[in-house]
Design a protein around this motif. Structure first.
Motif, mmCIF file in Angstrom:
data_model
loop_
_atom_site.group_PDB
_atom_site.id
_atom_site.type_symbol
_atom_site.label_atom_id
_atom_site.label_comp_id
_atom_site.label_asym_id
_atom_site.label_seq_id
_atom_site.Cartn_x
_atom_site.Cartn_y
_atom_site.Cartn_z
ATOM 1 N N VAL A 25 -11.919 -48.268 22.049
ATOM 2 C CA VAL A 25 -12.060 -47.163 21.093
ATOM 3 C C VAL A 25 -12.179 -45.881 21.905
ATOM 4 C CG1 VAL A 25 -13.362 -46.305 19.106
ATOM 5 C CG2 VAL A 25 -13.334 -48.740 19.615
ATOM 6 N N GLN A 26 -11.025 -45.366 22.348
ATOM 7 C CA GLN A 26 -11.067 -44.228 23.265
ATOM 8 C C GLN A 26 -10.721 -42.934 22.555
ATOM 9 O OE1 GLN A 26 -12.376 -44.942 26.294
ATOM 10 N NE2 GLN A 26 -12.705 -42.762 26.021
ATOM 11 N N ASP A 27 -11.410 -41.868 22.923
ATOM 12 C CA ASP A 27 -11.208 -40.582 22.248
ATOM 13 C C ASP A 27 -10.137 -39.730 22.916
ATOM 14 O OD1 ASP A 27 -12.829 -40.366 24.431
ATOM 15 O OD2 ASP A 27 -14.247 -38.951 23.536
ATOM 16 N N THR A 28 -9.225 -40.391 23.604
ATOM 17 C CA THR A 28 -8.022 -39.695 24.053
ATOM 18 C C THR A 28 -6.861 -40.686 23.990
ATOM 19 O OG1 THR A 28 -7.079 -38.211 25.687
ATOM 20 C CG2 THR A 28 -8.219 -40.153 26.555
ATOM 21 N N ALA A 29 -5.652 -40.148 24.003
ATOM 22 C CA ALA A 29 -4.475 -41.006 23.793
ATOM 23 C C ALA A 29 -3.592 -41.035 25.025
ATOM 24 C CB ALA A 29 -3.674 -40.460 22.613
ATOM 25 N N TRP A 30 -2.694 -41.986 25.082
ATOM 26 C CA TRP A 30 -1.615 -42.005 26.062
ATOM 27 C C TRP A 30 -0.481 -42.793 25.432
ATOM 28 C CZ3 TRP A 30 -6.573 -43.841 27.055
ATOM 29 C CH2 TRP A 30 -6.758 -45.232 27.013
ATOM 30 N N GLU A 31 0.652 -42.850 26.110
ATOM 31 C CA GLU A 31 1.816 -43.495 25.519
ATOM 32 C C GLU A 31 1.481 -44.938 25.155
ATOM 33 O OE1 GLU A 31 5.386 -42.513 27.730
ATOM 34 O OE2 GLU A 31 6.358 -44.053 26.471
ATOM 35 N N GLY A 32 1.695 -45.313 23.933
ATOM 36 C CA GLY A 32 1.421 -46.677 23.491
ATOM 37 C C GLY A 32 -0.004 -46.857 22.978
ATOM 38 N N TYR A 33 -0.862 -45.859 23.174
ATOM 39 C CA TYR A 33 -2.244 -45.940 22.667
ATOM 40 C C TYR A 33 -2.538 -44.665 21.868
ATOM 41 C CZ TYR A 33 -7.278 -46.567 22.429
ATOM 42 O OH TYR A 33 -8.568 -46.706 21.964
ATOM 43 N N GLU A 34 -2.153 -44.732 20.584
ATOM 44 C CA GLU A 34 -2.231 -43.509 19.777
ATOM 45 C C GLU A 34 -2.975 -43.673 18.463
ATOM 46 O OE1 GLU A 34 1.620 -43.701 20.426
ATOM 47 O OE2 GLU A 34 1.678 -42.249 22.059
ATOM 48 N N LYS A 35 -2.918 -44.904 17.929
ATOM 49 C CA LYS A 35 -3.467 -45.094 16.577
ATOM 50 C C LYS A 35 -4.970 -44.791 16.530
ATOM 51 C CE LYS A 35 -4.043 -49.323 15.130
ATOM 52 N NZ LYS A 35 -3.712 -50.699 14.752
ATOM 53 N N ILE A 36 -5.715 -45.410 17.459
ATOM 54 C CA ILE A 36 -7.182 -45.251 17.426
ATOM 55 C C ILE A 36 -7.603 -43.809 17.753
ATOM 56 C CG2 ILE A 36 -9.332 -46.054 18.527
ATOM 57 C CD1 ILE A 36 -7.888 -48.874 18.650
ATOM 58 N N PRO A 37 -7.026 -43.192 18.790
ATOM 59 C CA PRO A 37 -7.374 -41.785 19.032
ATOM 60 C C PRO A 37 -7.025 -40.868 17.854
ATOM 61 C CG PRO A 37 -6.164 -42.680 20.904
ATOM 62 C CD PRO A 37 -6.192 -43.748 19.870
ATOM 63 N N THR A 38 -5.985 -41.208 17.105
ATOM 64 C CA THR A 38 -5.671 -40.397 15.912
ATOM 65 C C THR A 38 -6.815 -40.498 14.915
ATOM 66 O OG1 THR A 38 -3.311 -40.802 16.170
ATOM 67 C CG2 THR A 38 -4.029 -40.069 14.005
ATOM 68 N N TRP A 39 -7.307 -41.716 14.672
ATOM 69 C CA TRP A 39 -8.435 -41.892 13.744
ATOM 70 C C TRP A 39 -9.667 -41.124 14.245
ATOM 71 C CZ3 TRP A 39 -7.629 -47.907 13.645
ATOM 72 C CH2 TRP A 39 -6.579 -48.218 12.780
ATOM 73 N N ILE A 40 -9.874 -41.171 15.567
ATOM 74 C CA ILE A 40 -11.049 -40.482 16.117
ATOM 75 C C ILE A 40 -10.961 -38.974 15.857
ATOM 76 C CG2 ILE A 40 -12.222 -39.878 18.293
ATOM 77 C CD1 ILE A 40 -11.751 -42.776 19.204
ATOM 78 N N SER A 41 -9.811 -38.394 16.154
ATOM 79 C CA SER A 41 -9.663 -36.947 15.901
ATOM 80 C C SER A 41 -9.757 -36.634 14.414
ATOM 81 C CB SER A 41 -8.323 -36.440 16.443
ATOM 82 O OG SER A 41 -8.368 -36.351 17.842
#
Ligand SMILES: Cc1ncc(COP(=O)(O)O)c(C=O)c1O
Length: 392
Positions: A181-197
């Motif tokens: 559950v990371q509060d930043t994104a990178w290629e291929g890891y976008e869904k969860i950071p979107t929810w966080i923002s």
């Protein structure tokens, strides 16, 4: 002390990720959490008169769920969405009290943090009957480690900086089958950071409800920019991006958004090394690729400031003019009050004020995103006068 640049990439284009509609959905989730109450929006009329603006409104996030920082808004919403997805139900159907009984065993959520995000994830996991594993960069204050462990999470301090700690948490999660559950994104890891923002939009939605006048100027601090992007994206949709001016501020030691905003083509630029700043929550060297486009398209200026600027902001907020309310604001919370002060008194600051059209009719909205999350350092700065601006 202060460097700034007008945003030459501004287009005012809004983002489909941070609409008013999404913010409403997020807020209805937060309202279901026990103890939810909007944090105070504090007006400082005496200071506004002194600094030559119409009004200064400060959202005091030290009151957020008793956790001393806003970050839990993102972590809790992401956990809610992940649990809903796992159980194949809508987020509106998530009942925080009974959700753990619907699972055979608790899920394990992992994250890396400078302190506040991990506190939020640990707290949200505990509220929802789940497990959290939290990684922190080298040199993290013991107070943060203790706070996270006190919330029932495992907390591991690494011997690398923030960005490398994120990579470590990600690799370990992949290996162990945990949910990162990371509060930043990178290629291929976008869904969860979107929810966080998206989770952060509650802070701005509350502020608009609480204020008598819509802001003409919004000041947002950035680490990776997930908070600033979420808030700015929402405000641009809700108010119309042309109806207010936004300044994005960062510590000089980790000014990746400023560097991106002043790059030739508006590309993301990283800063590496130790990222040594007292603003622990803002000491991130790599912009969040999900929210960078929002900052690039909708903000009006980027500022990079030394630690003394936030120290001044912390002292101003904690020691108000007569009639104004005191606000306990930590290192990452005080930066914009310090910057606003520089915009009134410092030659370079006055140029920034002119660039964003700050004047006697301006209604300024600031987010004091944390209280004294590092209490010892807070007192060292506010009581003992560490980091005076005159030394810059
Ligand atoms: C108190 C505080 N303010 C602001 C931020 C900045 O958030 P972001 O990294 O999304 O830019 C953080 C991040 O941890 C924080 O802890």
């Amino acid at each position: 002390m202060l460097k700034f640049s007008k945003n030459t990439f501004y287009t005012g284009t809004t983002s489909p990720l941070f609409t008013s509609e999404i913010a409403r959905k997020v807020r209805s989730f937060h309202k279901k959490i026990e103890g939810y109450t909007p944090t105070p929006l504090v007006s400082l009329p005496a200071l506004a008169e002194r600094l030559g603006v119409k009004s200064i409104q400060v959202k005091d996030e030290s009151y957020r769920f008793g956790l001393n920082a806003f970050k839990v808004l993102g972590g809790s919403y992401a956990l809610g969405r992940l649990l809903a997805e796992h159980l194949q139900i809508d987020i509106d159907e998530v009942d925080l009290k009974t959700i753990s009984s619907k699972l055979k065993k608790p899920l394990i959520f992992a994250t890396a943090t400078a302190g506040n995000h991990g506190t939020g994830v640990a707290w949200a996991a505990r509220e929802m009957g789940q497990t959290a594993v939290v990684y922190m960069p080298k040199g993290s204050p013991q107070a943060s480690v203790d706070r996270i462990r006190g919330l029932g999470a495992e907390c591991i301090v690494t011997d690398v900086n923030y960005d490398d700690t994120v990579r470590l948490a990600s690799q370990t999660s992949d290996k162990n089958g945990w949910m990162l559950v990371q509060d930043t994104a990178w290629e291929g890891y976008e869904k969860i950071p979107t929810w966080i923002s998206q989770g952060y939009t509650t802070m701005a939605a509350e502020a608009l409800e609480q204020t008598a006048e819509a802001p003409t100027h919004v000041m947002l601090q950035a680490g990776v920019g997930a908070m600033a992007g979420g808030i700015l994206g929402y405000l641009a949709d809700e108010l119309g991006s042309e109806n207010f001016n936004t300044v994005i501020s960062e510590p000089r030691a980790a000014d990746c958004i400023y560097r991106s905003g002043t790059s030739k083509a508006g590309d993301m630029i990283s800063v590496d090394g130790d990222l040594n700043s007292i603003m622990a929550g803002l000491a991130c060297g790599e912009p969040n690729p999900l929210t960078w486009p929002v900052l690039r398209d909708c903000s009006n200026a980027f500022a990079s400031v030394t630690d003394s600027v936030t120290a001044t902001g912390m002292r101003i907020l904690g020691n108000p003019l007569q009639g104004d309310t005191a606000i306990i604001s930590g290192e990452s919370g005080g930066i914009n009050m310090g910057l606003l002060y520089q915009m009134a008194v410092h030659p370079e600051g006055k140029l920034l004020a002119e660039t964003v059209g700050l004047n006697k009719d301006s209604v300024v909205l600031i987010f004091s995103t944390e209280g004294d999350t590092n209490p010892e350092r807070y007192r060292h700065i506010v009581w003992e006068g560490s980091l005076p601006t005159t030394k810059d």
